[in-house]
Design a protein around this motif. Structure first.
Motif, PDB file in Angstrom:
ATOM      1  N   PRO A  51       0.796  -1.235   0.000  1.00 28.46           N
ATOM      2  CA  PRO A  51       0.000   0.000   0.000  1.00 28.46           C
ATOM      3  C   PRO A  51       0.827   1.282   0.000  1.00 28.46           C
ATOM      4  O   PRO A  51       0.325   2.322  -0.433  1.00 28.46           O
ATOM      5  N   GLN A  52       2.080   1.237   0.490  1.00 28.75           N
ATOM      6  CA  GLN A  52       2.877   2.456   0.492  1.00 28.75           C
ATOM      7  C   GLN A  52       3.101   2.983  -0.918  1.00 28.75           C
ATOM      8  O   GLN A  52       3.374   4.170  -1.106  1.00 28.75           O
ATOM      9  N   ARG A  53       2.968   2.098  -1.919  1.00 28.97           N
ATOM     10  CA  ARG A  53       3.128   2.556  -3.304  1.00 28.97           C
ATOM     11  C   ARG A  53       1.941   3.400  -3.756  1.00 28.97           C
ATOM     12  O   ARG A  53       2.061   4.181  -4.707  1.00 28.97           O
ATOM     13  N   TRP A  54       0.809   3.223  -3.100  1.00 29.51           N
ATOM     14  CA  TRP A  54      -0.331   4.099  -3.398  1.00 29.51           C
ATOM     15  C   TRP A  54       0.025   5.533  -3.013  1.00 29.51           C
ATOM     16  O   TRP A  54      -0.281   6.475  -3.738  1.00 29.51           O
ATOM     17  N   HIS A  55       0.692   5.702  -1.877  1.00 23.11           N
ATOM     18  CA  HIS A  55       1.132   7.031  -1.465  1.00 23.11           C
ATOM     19  C   HIS A  55       2.068   7.629  -2.513  1.00 23.11           C
ATOM     20  O   HIS A  55       2.003   8.826  -2.810  1.00 23.11           O
ATOM     21  N   ARG A  56       2.943   6.816  -3.060  1.00 21.64           N
ATOM     22  CA  ARG A  56       3.890   7.323  -4.055  1.00 21.64           C
ATOM     23  C   ARG A  56       3.178   7.760  -5.332  1.00 21.64           C
ATOM     24  O   ARG A  56       3.564   8.744  -5.967  1.00 21.64           O
ATOM     25  N   LEU A  57       2.167   7.020  -5.717  1.00 24.47           N
ATOM     26  CA  LEU A  57       1.371   7.424  -6.875  1.00 24.47           C
ATOM     27  C   LEU A  57       0.699   8.767  -6.620  1.00 24.47           C
ATOM     28  O   LEU A  57       0.638   9.623  -7.507  1.00 24.47           O
ATOM     29  N   LEU A  58       0.193   8.958  -5.408  1.00 28.37           N
ATOM     30  CA  LEU A  58      -0.444  10.225  -5.070  1.00 28.37           C
ATOM     31  C   LEU A  58       0.574  11.360  -5.051  1.00 28.37           C
ATOM     32  O   LEU A  58       0.289  12.472  -5.517  1.00 28.37           O
ATOM     33  N   LEU A 296      -5.787   6.407   4.453  1.00 25.96           N
ATOM     34  CA  LEU A 296      -5.123   5.709   3.353  1.00 25.96           C
ATOM     35  C   LEU A 296      -4.525   4.373   3.758  1.00 25.96           C
ATOM     36  O   LEU A 296      -4.223   3.550   2.899  1.00 25.96           O
ATOM     37  N   SER A 297      -4.362   4.137   5.059  1.00 23.77           N
ATOM     38  CA  SER A 297      -3.859   2.839   5.501  1.00 23.77           C
ATOM     39  C   SER A 297      -4.818   1.712   5.169  1.00 23.77           C
ATOM     40  O   SER A 297      -4.430   0.549   5.084  1.00 23.77           O
ATOM     41  N   GLY A 298      -6.079   2.046   4.958  1.00 26.06           N
ATOM     42  CA  GLY A 298      -7.074   1.033   4.608  1.00 26.06           C
ATOM     43  C   GLY A 298      -7.237   0.814   3.119  1.00 26.06           C
ATOM     44  O   GLY A 298      -8.180   0.121   2.695  1.00 26.06           O
ATOM     45  N   TRP A 299      -6.327   1.389   2.322  1.00 25.00           N
ATOM     46  CA  TRP A 299      -6.431   1.300   0.865  1.00 25.00           C
ATOM     47  C   TRP A 299      -6.547  -0.136   0.369  1.00 25.00           C
ATOM     48  O   TRP A 299      -7.492  -0.497  -0.336  1.00 25.00           O
ATOM     49  N   ALA A 300      -5.606  -0.978   0.749  1.00 24.51           N
ATOM     50  CA  ALA A 300      -5.582  -2.341   0.223  1.00 24.51           C
ATOM     51  C   ALA A 300      -6.802  -3.128   0.672  1.00 24.51           C
ATOM     52  O   ALA A 300      -7.431  -3.841  -0.132  1.00 24.51           O
ATOM     53  N   ASP A 301      -7.181  -3.006   1.941  1.00 17.85           N
ATOM     54  CA  ASP A 301      -8.349  -3.728   2.446  1.00 17.85           C
ATOM     55  C   ASP A 301      -9.618  -3.309   1.708  1.00 17.85           C
ATOM     56  O   ASP A 301     -10.472  -4.147   1.390  1.00 17.85           O
ATOM     57  N   ALA A 302      -9.741  -2.012   1.433  1.00 17.11           N
ATOM     58  CA  ALA A 302     -10.933  -1.522   0.732  1.00 17.11           C
ATOM     59  C   ALA A 302     -10.999  -2.060  -0.690  1.00 17.11           C
ATOM     60  O   ALA A 302     -12.077  -2.423  -1.183  1.00 17.11           O
ATOM     61  N   VAL A 303      -9.864  -2.113  -1.365  1.00 19.25           N
ATOM     62  CA  VAL A 303      -9.832  -2.640  -2.732  1.00 19.25           C
ATOM     63  C   VAL A 303     -10.190  -4.122  -2.742  1.00 19.25           C
ATOM     64  O   VAL A 303     -10.981  -4.587  -3.575  1.00 19.25           O
ATOM     65  N   LEU A 304      -9.611  -4.881  -1.815  1.00 24.05           N
ATOM     66  CA  LEU A 304      -9.890  -6.315  -1.762  1.00 24.05           C
ATOM     67  C   LEU A 304     -11.347  -6.586  -1.396  1.00 24.05           C
ATOM     68  O   LEU A 304     -11.959  -7.528  -1.916  1.00 24.05           O
ATOM     69  N   GLU A 305     -11.912  -5.769  -0.521  1.00 25.98           N
ATOM     70  CA  GLU A 305     -13.329  -5.927  -0.180  1.00 25.98           C
ATOM     71  C   GLU A 305     -14.207  -5.671  -1.396  1.00 25.98           C
ATOM     72  O   GLU A 305     -15.170  -6.397  -1.650  1.00 25.98           O
ATOM     73  N   ALA A 306     -13.863  -4.628  -2.163  1.00 31.78           N
ATOM     74  CA  ALA A 306     -14.632  -4.326  -3.364  1.00 31.78           C
ATOM     75  C   ALA A 306     -14.517  -5.454  -4.385  1.00 31.78           C
ATOM     76  O   ALA A 306     -15.486  -5.804  -5.055  1.00 31.78           O
ATOM     77  N   GLU A 307     -13.334  -6.024  -4.524  1.00 30.60           N
ATOM     78  CA  GLU A 307     -13.144  -7.147  -5.450  1.00 30.60           C
ATOM     79  C   GLU A 307     -14.001  -8.341  -5.030  1.00 30.60           C
ATOM     80  O   GLU A 307     -14.702  -8.938  -5.862  1.00 30.60           O
ATOM     81  N   ALA A 308     -13.988  -8.682  -3.743  1.00 36.57           N
ATOM     82  CA  ALA A 308     -14.765  -9.818  -3.256  1.00 36.57           C
ATOM     83  C   ALA A 308     -16.258  -9.595  -3.463  1.00 36.57           C
ATOM     84  O   ALA A 308     -16.986 -10.505  -3.881  1.00 36.57           O
ATOM     85  N   ASP A 309     -16.707  -8.379  -3.195  1.00 35.01           N
ATOM     86  CA  ASP A 309     -18.128  -8.092  -3.365  1.00 35.01           C
ATOM     87  C   ASP A 309     -18.529  -8.137  -4.835  1.00 35.01           C
ATOM     88  O   ASP A 309     -19.610  -8.604  -5.180  1.00 35.01           O
ATOM     89  N   SER A 310     -17.635  -7.670  -5.707  1.00 35.06           N
ATOM     90  CA  SER A 310     -17.924  -7.703  -7.138  1.00 35.06           C
ATOM     91  C   SER A 310     -18.080  -9.133  -7.628  1.00 35.06           C
ATOM     92  O   SER A 310     -18.946  -9.428  -8.467  1.00 35.06           O
ATOM     93  N   ILE A 311     -17.260 -10.035  -7.103  1.00 34.72           N
ATOM     94  CA  ILE A 311     -17.356 -11.448  -7.492  1.00 34.72           C
ATOM     95  C   ILE A 311     -18.680 -12.045  -7.013  1.00 34.72           C
ATOM     96  O   ILE A 311     -19.353 -12.773  -7.743  1.00 34.72           O
ATOM     97  N   LEU A 312     -19.072 -11.703  -5.795  1.00 33.96           N
ATOM     98  CA  LEU A 312     -20.310 -12.241  -5.245  1.00 33.96           C
ATOM     99  C   LEU A 312     -21.541 -11.730  -5.999  1.00 33.96           C
ATOM    100  O   LEU A 312     -22.533 -12.453  -6.125  1.00 33.96           O
ATOM    101  N   ARG A 313     -21.460 -10.526  -6.495  1.00 32.01           N
ATOM    102  CA  ARG A 313     -22.629  -9.913  -7.135  1.00 32.01           C
ATOM    103  C   ARG A 313     -22.619 -10.046  -8.650  1.00 32.01           C
ATOM    104  O   ARG A 313     -23.450  -9.444  -9.320  1.00 32.01           O
TER     105      ARG A 313
END
Length: 392
Positions: A51-58, A296-313
């Motif tokens: 996730p620290q690379r997300w900070h670098r992108l920003l 921003l520390s929750g970036w990776a968890d939020a992305v993975l949650e969205a991915e899991a929900d997208s698969i379920l739906r």
């Protein structure tokens, strides 16, 4: 953040690694785009794993905010293979020549993704065959001839560190001292209220609090509320955060709905909003790294949650989104909204594009650039990675 503890990157780069020798052949435009896209997807996948690379992108997006998030990532990826110098100002070969600077011998181009366009006329829109020749008086933008995107291509550019020639005045925004930071925050508050007015939102500074939040956005009433108890920096940061909500997380947000609405994925919505605020303030010399860390520390968890929900739906008409798809969408949405805000607030610097500088800024607001050129204030855009901008 230090990268010493991270594994070696697998990023694909558009430079030759065979001892500096030129390649035997050049990729076709289609191959170039495919390679760049593959490299971008690899980078985004690593941004979820680390996730620290997300900070670098920003951080890079705050410097090169006139570029799309995808192209900023591509430039970072390619420059990282050349050494510690980060991309700051890029232009094509001939554009550098127009500014009396020349690409150094032996330098290899960086590549960004650019649209391939074709002119269209009203006759084309109706399905008629194009005329054999264009009207003599027709010019682009006159309402007779317009353009449409017909594909994508890799476009060669060079960073300022790859050039030499006439001294170039390259503004680089650095951290502000406290008195100047207060002044900058006050000016930025005025600019951001103008952004809100343009989007037809009213702003109130109120003692009312929604839960434990420092501010909230009411789309129905077209209202943004900011806590009166906040100091000047927190107040302007909260306003930038809420402006992102007003732009992105409106009812009927079609793109966001692909991986969950803001109600279903509040964590991801908060990541998007705080990322926009982080980029906007950093472009103005205000570093919110510590304060933004909780979001921003929750970036990776939020992305993975969205991915899991997208698969379920997923259904027959709705394909699941991978974590890379989600990350790409978030990056595009964040940088698109940040760019729209920054075009109005007009921070110092070029925003990564030669010849497009913000307001003149005193030396106290700037630091020396990597190529050791004198500093003071004083092309290219793509829509491949841009997310939608909603007025709210």
């Amino acid at each position: 953040m230090e990268a010493t503890s991270e594994p070696t990157s697998r990023w694909l780069v558009a430079v030759d690694t065979n001892g500096g020798a030129p390649p035997a052949s050049h990729p076709s435009p289609e191959q170039r785009v495919a390679e760049l896209t593959e490299g971008l997807y690899s980078l985004l996948a690593e941004a979820v794993d680390h996730p620290q690379r997300w900070h670098r992108l920003l951080d890079a997006s705050a410097t090169m905010w006139r570029y799309s998030g995808g192209n900023v990532a591509l430039l970072m990826m390619q420059m990282a293979q050349r050494g510690p110098v980060k991309p700051s100002l890029v232009a094509g070969y001939k554009e550098w020549e127009r500014h009396s600077r020349y690409v150094l011998k032996g330098e290899h181009a960086l590549y960004v993704i650019a649209p391939r366009t074709a002119r269209i006329t009203p006759a084309d829109e109706k399905g008629a065959a194009p005329r054999s020749r264009e009207p003599e008086l027709a010019e682009p933008g006159n309402g007779v001839l317009r353009s449409r995107i017909v594909g994508w291509r890799g476009q060669a550019v060079f960073d300022v560190s790859q050039t030499e020639g006439e001294p170039l005045l390259v503004p680089v925004v650095g951290p502000l001292e406290l008195p100047h930071q207060v002044e900058s925050c006050t000016q930025l508050w005025e600019s951001l209220t103008g952004v809100a007015r343009n989007a037809r939102y009213n702003i109130v500074v109120s003692e009312m609090q929604a839960g434990l939040a420092d501010g909230y956005t009411d789309h129905g009433r077209r209202l943004i509320s900011v806590g009166s108890w906040l100091d000047v920096e927190d107040r302007v940061a909260t306003l930038a955060h809420e402006l992102a909500h007003a732009s992105l997380h409106v009812p009927g947000d079609a793109i966001g709905a692909l991986y969950g609405s803001s109600a279903e994925h509040r964590g991801l919505a908060e990541i998007e909003a705080e990322s926009v605020a982080y980029v906007v303030l950093r472009a103005h010399g205000i570093d919110r790294g510590v304060q933004s860390a909780a979001y921003l520390s929750g970036w990776a968890d939020a992305v993975l949650e969205a991915e899991a929900d997208s698969i379920l739906r997923c259904t027959r008409d709705r394909k699941p989104m991978s974590r890379v798809d989600v990350a790409k969408s978030v990056l595009g949405r964040v940088t698109s909204v940040a760019k729209t805000i920054l075009e109005t607030t007009n921070p110092p610097g070029f925003g990564g594009k030669l010849g497009l500088a913000g307001p003149r800024t005193s030396p106290r607001n700037m630091t020396r650039n990597p190529v050791n050129q004198p500093l003071m204030n004083g092309g290219y855009d793509d829509s491949a990675w841009r997310g939608p901008i909603a007025a709210g």
